[in-house]
Structure formats: structure tokens, C-alpha cells
Write a protein that holds these residues in place. Structure first.
Motif, short mmCIF file in Angstrom:
data_model
loop_
_atom_site.label_atom_id
_atom_site.label_comp_id
_atom_site.label_asym_id
_atom_site.label_seq_id
_atom_site.Cartn_x
_atom_site.Cartn_y
_atom_site.Cartn_z
N TYR A 125 33.58 46.40 50.48
CA TYR A 125 34.34 47.09 49.73
C TYR A 125 34.03 48.75 49.78
O TYR A 125 32.68 48.94 49.66
CB TYR A 125 34.06 46.81 48.02
CG TYR A 125 34.88 45.62 47.66
CD1 TYR A 125 36.01 45.37 47.15
CD2 TYR A 125 34.15 44.43 47.99
CE1 TYR A 125 36.85 44.02 46.99
CE2 TYR A 125 34.68 42.95 47.78
CZ TYR A 125 35.87 42.98 47.29
OH TYR A 125 36.42 41.84 47.01
N THR B 193 32.37 47.99 39.01
CA THR B 193 33.27 46.80 38.68
C THR B 193 32.61 45.51 38.78
O THR B 193 31.41 45.48 39.67
CB THR B 193 34.62 46.52 39.51
OG1 THR B 193 34.02 46.35 40.92
CG2 THR B 193 35.50 47.67 39.43
N ASN C 268 31.64 41.97 39.91
CA ASN C 268 31.92 41.01 40.88
C ASN C 268 31.21 39.76 41.11
O ASN C 268 30.30 39.75 41.78
CB ASN C 268 31.75 41.90 42.49
CG ASN C 268 32.20 41.16 43.73
OD1 ASN C 268 32.91 40.19 43.39
ND2 ASN C 268 31.89 41.77 44.72
N SER D 42 35.85 41.94 43.15
CA SER D 42 36.27 42.58 41.80
C SER D 42 37.58 41.97 41.29
O SER D 42 37.81 41.72 40.08
CB SER D 42 36.08 43.85 41.60
OG SER D 42 37.10 44.70 42.69
N ASP D 43 38.46 41.75 42.19
CA ASP D 43 39.79 41.32 41.90
C ASP D 43 39.84 39.75 41.46
O ASP D 43 40.78 39.15 41.01
CB ASP D 43 40.92 41.53 42.81
CG ASP D 43 40.51 41.05 44.23
OD1 ASP D 43 39.41 40.43 44.33
OD2 ASP D 43 41.44 40.73 45.00
N ALA D 44 38.78 39.09 41.69
CA ALA D 44 38.51 37.74 41.40
C ALA D 44 37.74 37.53 39.94
O ALA D 44 37.33 36.22 39.54
CB ALA D 44 37.87 36.71 42.55
N ARG E 146 43.40 42.00 27.96
CA ARG E 146 43.45 42.49 29.23
C ARG E 146 43.62 43.93 29.73
O ARG E 146 44.27 44.64 28.74
CB ARG E 146 44.47 41.57 30.25
CG ARG E 146 44.35 40.08 30.21
CD ARG E 146 45.49 39.42 31.04
NE ARG E 146 45.29 38.11 31.17
CZ ARG E 146 44.80 37.61 32.42
NH1 ARG E 146 44.68 38.24 33.43
NH2 ARG E 146 44.73 36.07 32.53
N TYR F 236 44.17 47.38 36.23
CA TYR F 236 43.26 47.54 37.22
C TYR F 236 43.28 49.01 37.53
O TYR F 236 44.16 49.75 37.49
CB TYR F 236 43.38 46.71 38.56
CG TYR F 236 43.27 45.31 38.45
CD1 TYR F 236 42.26 44.87 37.74
CD2 TYR F 236 43.96 44.41 38.67
CE1 TYR F 236 41.79 43.37 37.56
CE2 TYR F 236 44.13 43.01 38.70
CZ TYR F 236 42.64 42.33 37.99
OH TYR F 236 42.67 41.07 37.70
N ASN G 238 40.82 48.37 44.83
CA ASN G 238 40.45 47.12 44.90
C ASN G 238 40.48 46.14 43.72
O ASN G 238 39.84 45.12 43.43
CB ASN G 238 38.72 47.21 45.06
CG ASN G 238 38.33 47.61 46.44
OD1 ASN G 238 39.32 47.41 47.48
ND2 ASN G 238 37.43 48.43 46.45
N GLN G 239 41.38 46.49 42.84
CA GLN G 239 41.87 45.76 41.71
C GLN G 239 40.83 45.50 40.94
O GLN G 239 40.49 44.36 40.71
CB GLN G 239 42.71 44.64 41.98
CG GLN G 239 44.07 44.90 42.92
CD GLN G 239 44.80 43.56 43.19
OE1 GLN G 239 44.45 42.59 43.16
NE2 GLN G 239 46.17 43.92 43.40
N GLY G 240 40.04 46.51 40.46
CA GLY G 240 38.90 46.17 39.45
C GLY G 240 38.91 46.96 38.31
O GLY G 240 39.65 47.86 38.08
N ASP H 28 43.07 35.38 38.44
CA ASP H 28 42.12 36.53 38.76
C ASP H 28 40.79 36.24 37.95
O ASP H 28 39.92 37.05 37.71
CB ASP H 28 42.88 37.66 38.04
CG ASP H 28 43.33 37.31 36.44
OD1 ASP H 28 43.36 36.20 35.94
OD2 ASP H 28 43.67 38.37 35.56
#
Length: 446
Positions: free
Chosen positions: A179, A187, A189, A195-197, A206, A209, A213-215, A243
Motif C-alpha cells: 500500500y 486505516t 488492516n 484496509s478494504d477488507a 458505516r 471510504y 485504498n478504500q479505507g 468488506d
């Protein structure tokens, strides 16, 4: 006198039957009534008077009756009846135990046993069952006791979190576990799956993001606003979706905070650079069916340049060993019960962060690319010598900076957010004075 055997047996049977048929009354039923004429007064005084005049032992704790008033006790009553009359409206009850009258606080109802304990349901589809995955709970007080100043440090103490990912303490441009931390975000991880998981929630809600990196950047949440963090460090995609393959982190804020609190933190490295400032404040109010909390945090950190440390003095001075940043974040949380079956909740966050990274490349003029600054590789010793000549000529620090870096850049950065130019010129002036005082001999020995 002659008594027949049959008559004797009948007499004995009658004698044994009589006690068996007797009714033994309790002490309260046998207690005589007394004429009472006690005025309205302190409850403890009334209880002592009833015990003394009624001949009963009355037990009570001073803390339970302190500050309570008893009404007037008039008429013919037993001692227990007089005590019950004196306790009317006090919230206390009397019970008879081993012949004594015991006065104590009225026990709470069963439903009050769990009152005041907030239960936040992170997510479940199985009624009455405990989740198979353990939950890690970290409270704000526990984090403060560990010396964690902000939410950035939280990501480094979770064992299951992969801290090689997004880390604001690492100068940008490097590949950190796959990353590129281009926006200096923090974020979570979990398990190193990205971080997107890892699903990050605030009060169970929620969040969108960030751009890279969608965090979800947790460093923008002031630590003062935190109540606790609940982390499920195992896969929870069956409950939350794809996610949450790595896990779930639920950040719970202090919604019912009442009062005002402020804090400040200032620190710096002894060898120069890394001057950190943090100022935080929180305020809130609470009422019967709702409450709100607002928190603000301002933090600033200056970078560490290559020439601040002897082990990196051979690098281009513009190379940063740590980043410089400035961040302002604001959090607002509130809730209001509109009816017994409906409530309104609000969670809002606003943040502005600016970071500065400097990676040296071979360039002929200052270049800024994606926030990364590159300066021409002017040797450090040459700068020191030029500054020494300027000192001899009586030049000011600003005039020295113009001679080294150009008037346009000095005009833009000398009084800006970064103190890089001013600090660098002052450092060169200190080195030039030391060199003039005899430090030049060390250069000859190299």
C-alpha cells in the motif's frame, strides 16, 4: 382413692392433646400498643425514641437515614407500626429479623439491575447465541494509561492489525506492505488482508471510504471523543458482507458526555525536528431522553530532515526522515428519543489534514510532485560556506535564504505553514560559526 387404668390413660391423652392444639402468636401479634406523641423531626431521632419507649431493638445504618425527616407519630400503635409510619415516603423499609426491627434501603426492581449498562449490538442473526469470534475491547482510559495520544497509535497496539500498511509515521513514496500511503491516513488492516477488507464502524454506522485504498481513516477521530473500541479480529463477512473478511472494528463515541474538558500535549526530539503539538477539547450535555457530544482536535508535527541527524547528513538536506503534518478534526454525536418506539441519532465528522513529504531526486530546480518535494542537490558544505560569507557581510537570514533558494520561493514559503527554509538557514548559520571557530580543521582530517 382408686383410679382405674382406663381413666389414667384418658387423662394422659387429654394432657398431651391440649398443648398440641395451642396457637402460639408471633411477637408482633403479642406486642402491646403504646400511645405515641412524637413530633415531626429527624428520622434517626424518631427511630431511637420508638426503640427506647417501645422496648424493641431497632437496627439501621446512619448513612441510610442521614438527612431524612420523619412525620409526626400519633396514636396507639405497636413499635413496628410506629416505625412503618415514620418511614413513609423515605424510600426505606423495615423487616423483622431475629426479634429485631431492621431498617434498610428499599431494594431495586429486577429490571433496574441492568440499568445504566449500555449494550451495543454490533451484528447478529442468531437469537440468543454468543458469537464464536472473540471481541477485543479497548477503552479510552486504558489507551491513555498506555500513553496513546491519538487514534493513530491505536492501530499499532492491536496484535491482529497489520501496521505495515497505512502508517502516517512513514515518509511517503515507499511501498508499505503493498500500500502506498499517499494521503498519510491511518486505516485498520486486520490480518494483513488490506484496509478494504476490514469494516470500520462508528457507533455501529458505516462510513464512506477515503480516496485511496478504500479505507476509513481513524486518525481523524479525537481520542477525547472515544468511549471504547470493539474489534472482531476474525472474518465476519457472513454478518456484514465482503468488506468484513478481515474483521470488524466498531468505534463507540461518548454520546452522553456532560461538561467541558480540554487537554494539551507538546513534545520534541532533542536532536532537532519532530516538534509535536496537540490541543483537544470536548463538551456535551445530557438530558432525560437524549444528549450530545462535540469534540475538536488540532495537531501539528514538524518533519525530521536528513541533515538533522548525523547518520543521514550525507543525504540531500531536503530528504525527510519523518513527515510534517497539520490536522484539524471535529466530531459531533447526539441522540434524541422522539417516542417509545422511535429515536433520532446523529454522528458527524469533519477533518482537514495537510502533510508534507520530501523525497530527494536529482533535479535542477525545486519540483513538487503529488505532494512530494524534490530540491536540487546543492552540497551541504557549500551552503554552509556561502552562509558564512553572508554572515561576514552582515546579511539577514531572509537575505541568505534568497541567495540560496531564490526570491520567489522565499516569498512563498518564508512565512508559510512550513518553517523549513528559516530552520535550514539558521542551522547553516550555526554550522558556519562553528566552522569559523575552528571546525574547519575537522574537514581537513577527513
Amino acid at each position: 382413692m382408686t383410679i382405674s387404668k382406663k381413666a389414667l390413660c384418658a387423662a394422659l391423652l387429654a394432657a398431651t392433646a391440649f398443648p398440641a392444639g395451642m396457637v402460639i402468636l408471633p411477637a408482633s401479634a403479642q406486642e402491646a400498643q403504646v400511645a405515641w406523641a412524637l413530633p415531626a423531626q429527624d428520622l434517626a431521632t424518631t427511630l431511637r425514641a420508638i426503640g427506647r419507649e417501645g422496648g424493641r431493638e431497632i437496627l439501621f445504618a446512619d448513612a441510610d437515614v442521614r438527612g431524612r425527616q420523619a412525620p409526626a407519630v400519633q396514636g396507639r400503635l405497636t413499635a413496628e407500626q410506629a416505625v412503618r409510619h415514620a418511614l413513609e415516603g423515605s424510600g426505606l423499609v423495615v423487616e423483622e429479623q431475629a426479634g429485631a426491627l431492621v431498617v434498610r434501603v428499599r431494594p431495586q426492581a429486577d429490571e433496574d439491575e441492568t440499568a445504566g449498562t449500555a449494550i451495543t449490538v454490533t451484528g447478529t442473526r442468531i437469537r440468543g447465541a454468543t458469537g464464536p469470534s472473540p471481541v477485543i475491547v479497548m477503552t479510552r482510559r486504558g489507551l491513555e494509561e498506555q500513553g496513546i495520544p491519538d487514534m493513530t497509535g491505536v492501530s499499532r497496539i492491536i496484535p491482529q492489525n497489520f501496521t505495515g500498511g497505512q502508517n502516517p509515521g512513514v515518509a511517503g513514496g515507499g511501498d508499505q506492505g503493498g500500500y502506498n500511503n499517499l494521503n498519510n491516513a491511518t486505516t485498520l488492516n486486520l490480518r494483513g488482508l488490506g484496509s478494504d477488507a476490514t469494516l470500520t464502524l462508528i457507533n455501529g454506522h458505516r462510513l464512506p471510504y477515503d480516496a485511496v485504498n478504500q479505507g476509513v481513516d481513524i486518525s481523524t477521530i479525537p481520542l477525547l471523543a472515544l468511549e471504547r473500541i470493539e474489534v472482531i479480529a476474525d472474518g465476519a463477512s457472513a454478518l456484514y458482507g465482503s468488506d468484513a473478511v478481515g474483521g470488524v472494528a466498531n468505534i463507540l463515541l461518548r454520546r452522553d458526555y456532560s461538561g467541558v474538558l480540554a487537554s494539551a500535549r507538546i513534545g520534541a526530539s532533542t536532536e532537532g525536528g519532530n516538534v509535536q503539538q496537540q490541543y483537544s477539547g470536548i463538551g456535551g450535555a445530557r438530558w432525560a431522553d437524549g444528549g450530545f457530544m462535540a469534540a475538536i482536535d488540532y495537531s501539528k508535527a514538524t518533519p525530521i530532515y536528513a541533515d538533522d541527524r548525523s547518520y543521514s547528513s550525507g543525504l540531500t538536506p531536503s530528504q525527510m526522515l519523518s513527515t510534517g503534518s497539520r490536522q484539524v478534526s471535529f466530531v459531533l454525536a447526539g441522540h434524541q428519543d422522539l417516542a417509545s418506539w422511535i429515536s433520532f441519532e446523529l454522528d458527524a465528522e469533519l477533518a482537514d489534514r495537510r502533510s508534507r513529504k520530501g523525497n530527494a531526486f536529482t533535479v535542477s530546480a525545486p519540483v513538487t510532485t503529488f505532494g512530494q518535494l524534490s530540491l536540487p542537490g546543492l552540497p551541504r558544505r557549500l551552503e554552509t560556506l556561502r552562509v558564512g560569507d553572508a554572515i561576514a557581510d552582515g546579511a539577514s537570514y531572509r537575505e541568505m535564504a534568497i541567495a540560496l533558494y531564490g526570491e520567489e520561493r522565499v516569498r512563498a514559503e518564508w512565512q508559510g505553514r512550513s518553517d523549513f527554509l528559516m530552520t535550514r538557514v539558521r542551522r547553516r548559520a550555526t554550522e558556519a560559526k562553528a566552522m569559523a571557530a575552528g571546525g574547519w580543521r575537522a574537514l581537513l582530517r577527513r
